[in-house]
Design a protein around this motif. Structure first.
Motif, PDB file in Angstrom:
ATOM      1  N   SER A  32      33.445   2.773  -3.809  1.00 60.55           N
ATOM      2  CA  SER A  32      33.933   2.014  -5.481  1.00 60.55           C
ATOM      3  C   SER A  32      33.575   3.562  -6.393  1.00 60.55           C
ATOM      4  CB  SER A  32      33.316   0.943  -6.013  1.00 60.55           C
ATOM      5  OG  SER A  32      32.888  -0.396  -4.577  1.00 60.55           O
ATOM      6  N   VAL A  39      32.902  -0.112 -13.011  1.00 64.91           N
ATOM      7  CA  VAL A  39      32.919   0.518 -11.949  1.00 64.91           C
ATOM      8  C   VAL A  39      34.231  -0.097 -11.465  1.00 64.91           C
ATOM      9  CG1 VAL A  39      32.134  -0.160  -9.704  1.00 64.91           C
ATOM     10  CG2 VAL A  39      31.154   0.148 -11.722  1.00 64.91           C
ATOM     11  N   MET A  40      35.798   0.838 -10.366  1.00 67.54           N
ATOM     12  CA  MET A  40      36.323   0.358 -10.147  1.00 67.54           C
ATOM     13  C   MET A  40      36.370   0.216  -8.396  1.00 67.54           C
ATOM     14  SD  MET A  40      38.818   3.435 -13.049  1.00 67.54           S
ATOM     15  CE  MET A  40      38.031   1.627 -13.707  1.00 67.54           C
ATOM     16  N   THR A  41      37.606  -0.170  -8.220  1.00 63.43           N
ATOM     17  CA  THR A  41      38.152   0.060  -6.992  1.00 63.43           C
ATOM     18  C   THR A  41      39.592   0.097  -6.776  1.00 63.43           C
ATOM     19  OG1 THR A  41      37.619  -1.252  -4.826  1.00 63.43           O
ATOM     20  CG2 THR A  41      38.453  -2.612  -5.889  1.00 63.43           C
ATOM     21  N   GLN A  58      29.224   3.530  -2.491  1.00 60.04           N
ATOM     22  CA  GLN A  58      29.528   2.968  -1.388  1.00 60.04           C
ATOM     23  C   GLN A  58      30.488   1.598  -1.517  1.00 60.04           C
ATOM     24  OE1 GLN A  58      26.038   1.706   1.175  1.00 60.04           O
ATOM     25  NE2 GLN A  58      27.515   0.658   1.952  1.00 60.04           N
ATOM     26  N   LYS A  59      31.090   1.954  -0.783  1.00 58.00           N
ATOM     27  CA  LYS A  59      32.223   0.737  -1.378  1.00 58.00           C
ATOM     28  C   LYS A  59      31.551  -0.933  -1.586  1.00 58.00           C
ATOM     29  CE  LYS A  59      36.220  -0.963  -0.911  1.00 58.00           C
ATOM     30  NZ  LYS A  59      38.090  -1.379   0.528  1.00 58.00           N
ATOM     31  N   MET A  60      31.205  -1.828  -2.510  1.00 60.13           N
ATOM     32  CA  MET A  60      30.862  -3.231  -3.072  1.00 60.13           C
ATOM     33  C   MET A  60      31.944  -4.275  -1.645  1.00 60.13           C
ATOM     34  SD  MET A  60      28.731  -1.746  -6.124  1.00 60.13           S
ATOM     35  CE  MET A  60      30.013  -1.410  -7.484  1.00 60.13           C
ATOM     36  N   LYS A  61      31.010  -5.512  -2.761  1.00 61.44           N
ATOM     37  CA  LYS A  61      31.469  -6.926  -1.300  1.00 61.44           C
ATOM     38  C   LYS A  61      30.106  -7.597  -2.430  1.00 61.44           C
ATOM     39  CE  LYS A  61      29.164  -6.830   2.761  1.00 61.44           C
ATOM     40  NZ  LYS A  61      29.306  -5.800   3.296  1.00 61.44           N
ATOM     41  N   GLY A  62      31.292  -8.931  -2.901  1.00 57.58           N
ATOM     42  CA  GLY A  62      30.324  -9.878  -2.797  1.00 57.58           C
ATOM     43  C   GLY A  62      30.093 -10.564  -1.888  1.00 57.58           C
ATOM     44  N   GLY A  63      29.853 -12.266  -2.547  1.00 58.41           N
ATOM     45  CA  GLY A  63      29.810 -13.540  -1.690  1.00 58.41           C
ATOM     46  C   GLY A  63      30.378 -14.258  -2.542  1.00 58.41           C
TER      47      GLY A  63
END
Lengths: 63, 749, 159
Positions: A32, A39-41, A58-63
């Motif tokens: 990311s 913040v962008m991907t 580090q590439k982020m992720k959500g729930g």
């Protein structure tokens, strides 16, 4: 903190990989990026300005 | 993306509370969830699971199982793809064990039979020979030099030399002069905090119906937050071409992040391929708790310095997260969110991702954020008490706002933390009197939200109504929100829009409904699709009137000449244009694909009043208020629902919920009787205040709201317990035995 | 293994099925009668998603054997509405946004109906304790409690 040239996020990432080969596999695996606070991907084509501040995470992720 | 025609007020439909389109199906039992599908000739599957926390698999003998009448197939790891690397290799290893069982409940083999009962009987007849190995389930114990090595080669290059092989990722960032910052402080708190693993606790267990032919083409029906993710993962694990598997999402009975990956779907496909028949696979609750992703457990060292006036001078944190037997604990997210609420001149953070003999963690609502918030917001509360500061005033003094350099580096764009703090301060809750054994807690929280790959289509039907096709499963009313945004953009009634969730064969790739992104990203793409369709509608009107399309404007669902110079024509309604579209140029639709990046984070502030019974240690929540920034609430009732649901999950994490492992490494509470989620009688009404600081990255100002709400409750409840009981608990959950022990220790010491 | 022939009444219709002695009423409703409105959330009587009434008594159908329904009257979510006319509880659940994912909704509606038949004017606390056997993970219960209270008020006015 390093300074590199590039007109887009992709160019900047490539320049970072060339400057710091140890980071290349990490960058290739997906990261990311924050450009001037946003913040962008999937954003290799996003333009950056000469004085842009870029952070790589580090590439982020959500729930 | 250019958002030059942003709209933040004067809405006709946005902000109203219409009935959801799937409401009727869901109150009458007609809605079809994961386990509700069946197929002609369908078999039922059952999975053989490890009773050991850590064991070498010496032999799997299915002879007796296959001899049982009605059993059609048995699969083991040998029935899946080989040579996978990276995350796919870990995913396969978690879906079905290879050489070793890595946790209690790890899938070893699976059976398909003509009934669910026969399949379960047959699973018991599969004989697995294990060589038990030493195990470890606690994060701090897993880092000790003498801890058993779970997987020798799981660590990456980031881990400094000399660390235990169970440490698989290392992260560090910071800035400023930490030493000078702490030297400047009038008070310093330095403490260790722990949180236990909790489960997402969706009420619908994982379920799927799979059909896979020898030709490599398949159909999969399953409950998931993201069916393109399911398609990619399943085809990788089975060695198929991605496009040859079509995945259709069922209605989904809760996910909270836990249904963004696969567990049983690849197994059902493998069984179907082997038996040449459709296979249905449904997890039991104990399978869900033993073998699907709980969140990580955490152990954290926090140090914060503060001046007498409440200014934070420096902060440091060490975050150790255990995410099961595989890399992937959300340590980076914990670190980014932990201090995000505050402007801190000197900050330093270190994080470890540690593996242990537990199920592979999966995302759970703001993954990683609640743990860090618990530690940091508790520490800040301890400082407020020491310096006699009002907890909201202290937070307002340090709050992140537009332009603040965040603890993790970038400066914040327009954000709404200050607005939530002001609203909390002004709320009658904050001034309400408290009785004996009662306490009030305050805490803030942050989640950065997400955009993600998104593809949406919108088509105008012959009667001037519209259908919106999105790829983000509707987990909490998002179809209503999409329809509201389409109605607003098109200027047609909400009831005239139908939103459908497409299968993987009907749209380009969509990331799951995760990261609080559905209303933001699919909503943005819906609005853009509608605007594209409006452009075509205007062209048709222009053709009819014989004027330039630029001279036509769209207003209230009608094409109109843009002014007297464009000519005098009566408005053409969407229904009139649609009725003729076949003869004026063909179907009218809009389509938008993007990975939008303007998601904007959401901050929240929570207030809680509670009472602790000094005799039993039981905590009763008396009053709860959630204040959070929604950017713009599309359907306020479902925004409130997200706030309330997040708060109650956080309350459960704070007070009751935890994974309890025995000395044997087996999960001791794999049913809802013992893994106790909050029930209706545990709770008061949950008040909500929706703050709206429009997000510049969305046409209508939307920020995702789904995740932030689970973050503040952990520290808010702990801070309130500290007042009510006079003891500070730094280890969650604050169960009655833990509170009693703390009270006894205080009385004795 | 010989199967048991069961004759029972489901939502007013006479229904027959053959079941294994160890099959639950929930399994029989879903797999033999074709009514999938009742859900299995736990299989241990802890979540209430499978709630139905058996001769008017609220039960977890995952804890009742299919064979026990012989000669009894079973009411499920599929029988709650009267044709096109929703039960006030169903209507109020939609109006109050008292469901998010909706998996617990059938069980909660059946449980709430059983409460209001016994106690037409319940306090909030009575509703909360009556529904304590029905887990909802999405809503935090707030809107569910409001919907039940509102439906009860409307039903009292109508009666």
């Amino acid at each position: 903190m390093i300074e590199v040239d590039g007109a887009t996020v992709g160019e900047v990432l490539d320049a970072v990989a060339a400057e710091c080969p140890a980071l290349a596999p990490i960058l290739a695996a997906g990261v990311s990026v924050a450009v001037d606070g946003q913040v962008m991907t999937g954003a290799r084509r996003e333009p950056v300005k000469p004085d842009s501040e870029i952070f790589i995470f580090q590439k982020m992720k959500g729930g | 993306m250019a958002l030059d025609d942003r709209k933040t007020d004067g809405f006709k439909y946005i902000g109203t509370r219409p009935n959801r389109p799937d409401g009727l199906d869901k109150v009458t039992g007609k809605a079809r969830f994961g386990a509700d599908a069946s197929a002609s000739g369908m078999l039922h599957g059952a999975i053989v699971r490890s009773p050991h926390a850590h064991a070498r698999i010496l032999k799997i003998d299915a002879t007796r199982a296959l001899a049982l009448t009605g059993v059609k197939a048995v699969v083991t790891r040998a029935d899946f793809a080989t040579g996978l690397t990276g995350e796919d290799a870990d995913l396969l290893e978690n879906v079905i064990a290879g050489e070793k069982a890595l946790y209690d409940g790890h899938a070893i083999a699976a059976v398909a039979a003509t009934s669910a009962l026969i399949a379960r009987d047959a699973a018991k007849l599969v004989e697995v020979t294990y060589e038990p190995l030493p195990h470890v389930t606690d994060v701090d114990a897993a880092m000790q030099p003498d801890a058993p090595i779970i997987r020798a080669d799981a660590a990456d290059d980031s881990v400094p030399e000399g660390m235990h092989p169970n440490v698989v990722r290392y992260m560090e960032f910071g800035r400023g002069d930490l030493e000078a910052g702490f030297a400047e402080a009038d008070a310093i708190v330095e403490q260790t905090y722990k949180t236990e693993a909790t489960h997402q606790g969706y009420i619908e267990p994982h379920a799927c119906l799979a059909q896979l032919g020898a030709d490599g083409r398949g159909e999969l029906w399953c409950c998931t937050q993201g069916h393109w993710f399911v398609r990619r993962m399943c085809t990788a694990l089975l060695g198929l071409e991605t496009s040859q598997l079509r995945v259709t999402p069922s209605e989904i009975g809760g996910g909270f992040g836990g249904k963004t990956t696969v567990f049983i779907d690849p197994i059902a496909l493998a069984l179907s391929r082997k038996a040449s028949r459709p296979v249905k696979l449904v997890m039991s609750r104990s399978e869900v708790l033993r073998a699907t992703g709980p969140t990580a457990s955490a152990s954290m060292d926090i140090k914060i310095g503060m001046k007498r006036d409440g200014t934070i001078t420096a902060a440091s944190g060490v975050f150790r997260l255990q995410g099961g037997a595989f890399p992937g604990a959300p340590t980076a997210e914990t670190m980014q969110c932990a201090f995000a609420c505050y402007e801190i001149p000197a900050v330093h953070e270190v994080g470890y991702d540690v593996i242990a003999n537990r199920p592979k963690q999966a995302a759970y609502r703001a993954p990683g954020a609640p743990m860090g918030a618990f530690a940091v917001e508790s520490a800040l509360d301890e400082l407020c008490r020491e310096l006699d500061l009002d907890p909201i005033e202290m937070r307002l003094k340090n709050a992140s706002r537009e332009g603040t350099r965040s603890s993790f580096g970038p400066r914040f764009p327009r954000v709404g933390l200050v607005e939530t703090l002001e609203a909390a301060k002004a709320h009658p809750h904050y001034a309400a009197p408290l009785g004996p054994n009662q306490g009030r807690g305050v805490a803030c929280g942050y989640w950065m939200n997400w955009g993600g790959e998104t593809s949406v289509s919108l088509a105008i039907s012959e009667d001037g109504t519209a259908q919106v096709t999105v790829g983000t499963p509707d987990i909490g009313g998002s179809r209503a929100s999409m329809a509201l945004m389409a109605a607003e953009a098109l200027g047609i009634p909400y009831e005239n829009v139908r939103c459908n969730i497409a299968d993987t064969g009907s749209l380009g790739i969509n990331e799951p409904t995760h990261g609080s992104r559905a209303t933001y990203a699919s909503g943005l793409a819906t609005i853009e699709s509608a605007r594209q369709a409006i452009g075509k509608l205007c062209e048709r009107a222009a053709d009819k009137w014989g004027i330039d399309a630029e001279a036509v404007i769209w207003e209230d669902g009608c094409a109109k000449p843009s002014g007297p110079n464009a000519g005098e024509f009566p408005p053409l309604t969407i229904a009139e244009i649609a009725a003729e579209m076949g003869s004026t140029g063909g179907p009218i639709s809009g389509h938008h694909e993007a990975t939008p990046n303007g998601h904007g984070g959401s901050f929240g502030t929570h207030l809680v009043d509670l009472e602790v019974d000094p005799e039993t240690g039981r905590t009763t929540i008396l009053r709860y208020t959630v204040v959070q920034d929604a950017g713009k609430a599309i359907h306020p009732a479902y925004v409130e629902g997200q706030f309330q649901g997040g708060a109650v999950q956080g309350i459960g994490w704070a007070l009751n919920e935890e994974y309890i492992y025995g000395q044997d490494g087996r999960l001791q509470n794999p049913i809802f009787l013992d893994y106790r989620v909050p029930v209706a009688s545990d709770l008061p009404m949950i008040d909500t205040v929706i703050v709206e600081v429009p997000n510049p990255g969305h046409p209508y100002g939307v920020r995702g709201v789904g995740e932030t709400g689970i973050t503040p409750p952990l520290p808010a409840v702990a801070n309130a317990v500290a007042t009510a009981a006079g003891v500070r608990l730094r280890h969650l959950p604050m169960t009655p035995p833990r509170i009693l022990a703390a009270l006894e220790q205080k009385a004795g010491g | 293994m010989s199967r048991i022939h069961v004759t029972t009444t489901v939502n007013g219709d006479e229904v027959e099925y053959l079941c294994e002695p160890r099959e639950t009423l929930l399994d029989c409703l879903r797999d033999h009668v074709g009514l999938t409105g009742a859900k299995e959330g736990c299989g241990t009587g802890d979540c209430g998603a499978c709630s139905v009434t058996l001769d008017g008594r609220l039960v977890c159908s995952c804890l009742v054997l299919g064979a026990e329904a012989e000669g009894k009257k079973v009411e499920t979510i599929e029988g709650l509405a009267d044709g096109d006319t929703l039960h006030p509880l169903q209507r109020k659940f939609i109006e109050h946004a008292a469901l998010q994912c909706g998996i617990c909704t059938p069980g909660i509606l059946i449980a709430a109906k059983a409460l209001l038949e016994k106690t037409p004017d319940p306090t909030e606390t009575e509703v909360r304790y009556w529904l304590a056997g029905n887990l909802c993970r999405c809503t935090g219960y707030d809107k569910i409690i409001r919907a039940v209270m509102d439906a009860a008020a409307e039903m009292r006015e109508a009666s």
